[in-house]
Design a protein around this motif. Sequence first.
Motif, PDB file in Angstrom:
ATOM      1  N   MET A   1      17.908  32.767  39.477  1.00 16.22           N
ATOM      2  CA  MET A   1      18.692  33.404  40.524  1.00 16.22           C
ATOM      3  C   MET A   1      19.632  34.430  39.895  1.00 16.22           C
ATOM      4  O   MET A   1      20.191  34.198  38.845  1.00 16.22           O
ATOM      5  N   SER A   2      19.801  35.503  40.597  1.00 13.16           N
ATOM      6  CA  SER A   2      20.767  36.510  40.167  1.00 13.16           C
ATOM      7  C   SER A   2      21.766  36.718  41.309  1.00 13.16           C
ATOM      8  O   SER A   2      21.606  36.171  42.388  1.00 13.16           O
ATOM      9  N   ARG A   3      22.777  37.497  41.028  1.00 13.82           N
ATOM     10  CA  ARG A   3      23.813  37.753  42.028  1.00 13.82           C
ATOM     11  C   ARG A   3      23.984  39.249  42.215  1.00 13.82           C
ATOM     12  O   ARG A   3      23.753  40.020  41.300  1.00 13.82           O
ATOM     13  N   LYS A   4      24.396  39.628  43.425  1.00 13.32           N
ATOM     14  CA  LYS A   4      24.757  41.025  43.670  1.00 13.32           C
ATOM     15  C   LYS A   4      26.076  41.035  44.433  1.00 13.32           C
ATOM     16  O   LYS A   4      26.388  40.115  45.193  1.00 13.32           O
ATOM     17  N   ILE A   5      26.851  42.090  44.206  1.00 15.73           N
ATOM     18  CA  ILE A   5      28.134  42.230  44.892  1.00 15.73           C
ATOM     19  C   ILE A   5      27.862  42.833  46.267  1.00 15.73           C
ATOM     20  O   ILE A   5      27.204  43.869  46.379  1.00 15.73           O
ATOM     21  N   ILE A   6      28.370  42.173  47.322  1.00 13.34           N
ATOM     22  CA  ILE A   6      28.163  42.683  48.672  1.00 13.34           C
ATOM     23  C   ILE A   6      29.445  43.253  49.283  1.00 13.34           C
ATOM     24  O   ILE A   6      29.385  43.954  50.286  1.00 13.34           O
ATOM     25  N   ALA A   7      30.604  42.939  48.677  1.00 12.65           N
ATOM     26  CA  ALA A   7      31.865  43.465  49.216  1.00 12.65           C
ATOM     27  C   ALA A   7      32.942  43.436  48.143  1.00 12.65           C
ATOM     28  O   ALA A   7      32.855  42.689  47.169  1.00 12.65           O
ATOM     29  N   VAL A   8      33.972  44.253  48.356  1.00 12.65           N
ATOM     30  CA  VAL A   8      35.137  44.311  47.485  1.00 12.65           C
ATOM     31  C   VAL A   8      36.365  44.128  48.368  1.00 12.65           C
ATOM     32  O   VAL A   8      36.512  44.809  49.380  1.00 12.65           O
ATOM     33  N   ILE A   9      37.238  43.191  47.977  1.00 12.27           N
ATOM     34  CA  ILE A   9      38.427  42.874  48.767  1.00 12.27           C
ATOM     35  C   ILE A   9      39.679  43.266  47.991  1.00 12.27           C
ATOM     36  O   ILE A   9      39.799  42.964  46.807  1.00 12.27           O
ATOM     37  N   ASN A  10      40.603  43.941  48.660  1.00 10.69           N
ATOM     38  CA  ASN A  10      41.889  44.301  48.064  1.00 10.69           C
ATOM     39  C   ASN A  10      42.730  43.026  47.986  1.00 10.69           C
ATOM     40  O   ASN A  10      43.017  42.402  49.012  1.00 10.69           O
ATOM     41  N   ASP A  11      43.111  42.607  46.793  1.00  7.31           N
ATOM     42  CA  ASP A  11      43.845  41.361  46.605  1.00  7.31           C
ATOM     43  C   ASP A  11      45.244  41.383  47.222  1.00  7.31           C
ATOM     44  O   ASP A  11      45.757  40.346  47.631  1.00  7.31           O
ATOM     45  N   GLN A  12      45.874  42.538  47.300  1.00  6.57           N
ATOM     46  CA  GLN A  12      47.234  42.595  47.831  1.00  6.57           C
ATOM     47  C   GLN A  12      47.274  42.565  49.352  1.00  6.57           C
ATOM     48  O   GLN A  12      48.164  41.961  49.936  1.00  6.57           O
TER      49      GLN A  12
ATOM     50  N   ASN B   1      42.950  44.125  40.496  1.00  4.30           N
ATOM     51  CA  ASN B   1      43.538  44.305  41.823  1.00  4.30           C
ATOM     52  C   ASN B   1      42.572  44.049  42.977  1.00  4.30           C
ATOM     53  O   ASN B   1      42.978  44.043  44.129  1.00  4.30           O
ATOM     54  N   TYR B   2      41.303  43.883  42.675  1.00  2.00           N
ATOM     55  CA  TYR B   2      40.276  43.688  43.703  1.00  2.00           C
ATOM     56  C   TYR B   2      39.417  42.491  43.341  1.00  2.00           C
ATOM     57  O   TYR B   2      39.213  42.185  42.169  1.00  2.00           O
ATOM     58  N   SER B   3      38.889  41.830  44.362  1.00  2.00           N
ATOM     59  CA  SER B   3      37.975  40.705  44.160  1.00  2.00           C
ATOM     60  C   SER B   3      36.596  41.085  44.681  1.00  2.00           C
ATOM     61  O   SER B   3      36.478  41.817  45.661  1.00  2.00           O
ATOM     62  N   ALA B   4      35.567  40.565  44.041  1.00  2.00           N
ATOM     63  CA  ALA B   4      34.198  40.831  44.459  1.00  2.00           C
ATOM     64  C   ALA B   4      33.666  39.638  45.259  1.00  2.00           C
ATOM     65  O   ALA B   4      33.967  38.488  44.941  1.00  2.00           O
ATOM     66  N   VAL B   5      32.902  39.939  46.292  1.00  2.00           N
ATOM     67  CA  VAL B   5      32.189  38.914  47.059  1.00  2.00           C
ATOM     68  C   VAL B   5      30.736  39.011  46.625  1.00  2.00           C
ATOM     69  O   VAL B   5      30.124  40.077  46.704  1.00  2.00           O
ATOM     70  N   TRP B   6      30.190  37.907  46.149  1.00  2.00           N
ATOM     71  CA  TRP B   6      28.840  37.877  45.580  1.00  2.00           C
ATOM     72  C   TRP B   6      27.869  37.168  46.521  1.00  2.00           C
ATOM     73  O   TRP B   6      28.257  36.276  47.258  1.00  2.00           O
TER      74      TRP B   6
ATOM     75  N   GLU C   1      28.286  47.864  42.352  1.00  2.00           N
ATOM     76  CA  GLU C   1      27.730  47.246  41.148  1.00  2.00           C
ATOM     77  C   GLU C   1      28.783  47.012  40.075  1.00  2.00           C
ATOM     78  O   GLU C   1      29.794  47.701  40.020  1.00  2.00           O
ATOM     79  N   ASP C   2      28.502  46.030  39.260  1.00  2.00           N
ATOM     80  CA  ASP C   2      29.337  45.689  38.109  1.00  2.00           C
ATOM     81  C   ASP C   2      29.166  46.809  37.080  1.00  2.00           C
ATOM     82  O   ASP C   2      28.052  47.138  36.699  1.00  2.00           O
ATOM     83  N   ALA C   3      30.268  47.395  36.636  1.00  2.00           N
ATOM     84  CA  ALA C   3      30.204  48.526  35.711  1.00  2.00           C
ATOM     85  C   ALA C   3      30.737  48.170  34.325  1.00  2.00           C
ATOM     86  O   ALA C   3      31.066  49.056  33.543  1.00  2.00           O
ATOM     87  N   GLY C   4      30.858  46.890  34.007  1.00  2.00           N
ATOM     88  CA  GLY C   4      31.257  46.494  32.667  1.00  2.00           C
ATOM     89  C   GLY C   4      32.573  45.751  32.603  1.00  2.00           C
ATOM     90  O   GLY C   4      33.462  45.963  33.415  1.00  2.00           O
ATOM     91  N   ALA C   5      32.671  44.889  31.608  1.00  2.00           N
ATOM     92  CA  ALA C   5      33.866  44.062  31.402  1.00  2.00           C
ATOM     93  C   ALA C   5      34.842  44.756  30.462  1.00  2.00           C
ATOM     94  O   ALA C   5      34.456  45.604  29.659  1.00  2.00           O
ATOM     95  N   TYR C   6      36.106  44.373  30.582  1.00  2.00           N
ATOM     96  CA  TYR C   6      37.130  44.856  29.661  1.00  2.00           C
ATOM     97  C   TYR C   6      38.246  43.824  29.619  1.00  2.00           C
ATOM     98  O   TYR C   6      38.215  42.824  30.333  1.00  2.00           O
ATOM     99  N   GLY C   7      39.209  44.059  28.791  1.00  2.00           N
ATOM    100  CA  GLY C   7      40.319  43.112  28.615  1.00  2.00           C
ATOM    101  C   GLY C   7      40.202  42.448  27.255  1.00  2.00           C
ATOM    102  O   GLY C   7      39.216  42.606  26.538  1.00  2.00           O
ATOM    103  N   GLU C   8      41.196  41.693  26.920  1.00  2.00           N
ATOM    104  CA  GLU C   8      41.248  41.052  25.614  1.00  2.00           C
ATOM    105  C   GLU C   8      40.034  40.151  25.364  1.00  2.00           C
ATOM    106  O   GLU C   8      39.462  40.135  24.289  1.00  2.00           O
ATOM    107  N   ILE C   9      39.639  39.401  26.388  1.00  2.00           N
ATOM    108  CA  ILE C   9      38.473  38.511  26.250  1.00  2.00           C
ATOM    109  C   ILE C   9      37.417  38.806  27.318  1.00  2.00           C
ATOM    110  O   ILE C   9      36.586  37.959  27.625  1.00  2.00           O
ATOM    111  N   GLY C  10      37.461  39.989  27.903  1.00  2.00           N
ATOM    112  CA  GLY C  10      36.504  40.373  28.932  1.00  2.00           C
ATOM    113  C   GLY C  10      36.766  39.716  30.268  1.00  2.00           C
ATOM    114  O   GLY C  10      35.851  39.483  31.043  1.00  2.00           O
ATOM    115  N   GLU C  11      38.033  39.432  30.541  1.00  2.00           N
ATOM    116  CA  GLU C  11      38.386  38.706  31.767  1.00  2.00           C
ATOM    117  C   GLU C  11      38.337  39.569  33.023  1.00  2.00           C
ATOM    118  O   GLU C  11      38.330  39.048  34.131  1.00  2.00           O
TER     119      GLU C  11
END
Length: 77
Positions: A1-12, A67-72, A38-48
Amino acid sequence: MSRKIIAVINDQTGTVHAALEGYQSSLPFSGMPSKYIEDAGAYGEIGEYFWIKLDYFGFEHVVSTENYSAVWEEVAE
């Protein structure tokens, strides 16, 4: 199984910033329809965090999971 992002939610605000075309009726939609999200790559100290790339009226728009959350959705292969 794979996942795709169907929505992006503003966390604030808690509102749907963008939804993949065809999914607007499935969500409390207040944002914009997007031809791709689509997911365009990880970043951060540990890819968080990761970048999310989406269509914004024919232009590429990039947001961060800081600042945003993904709905998968699970997709059968």
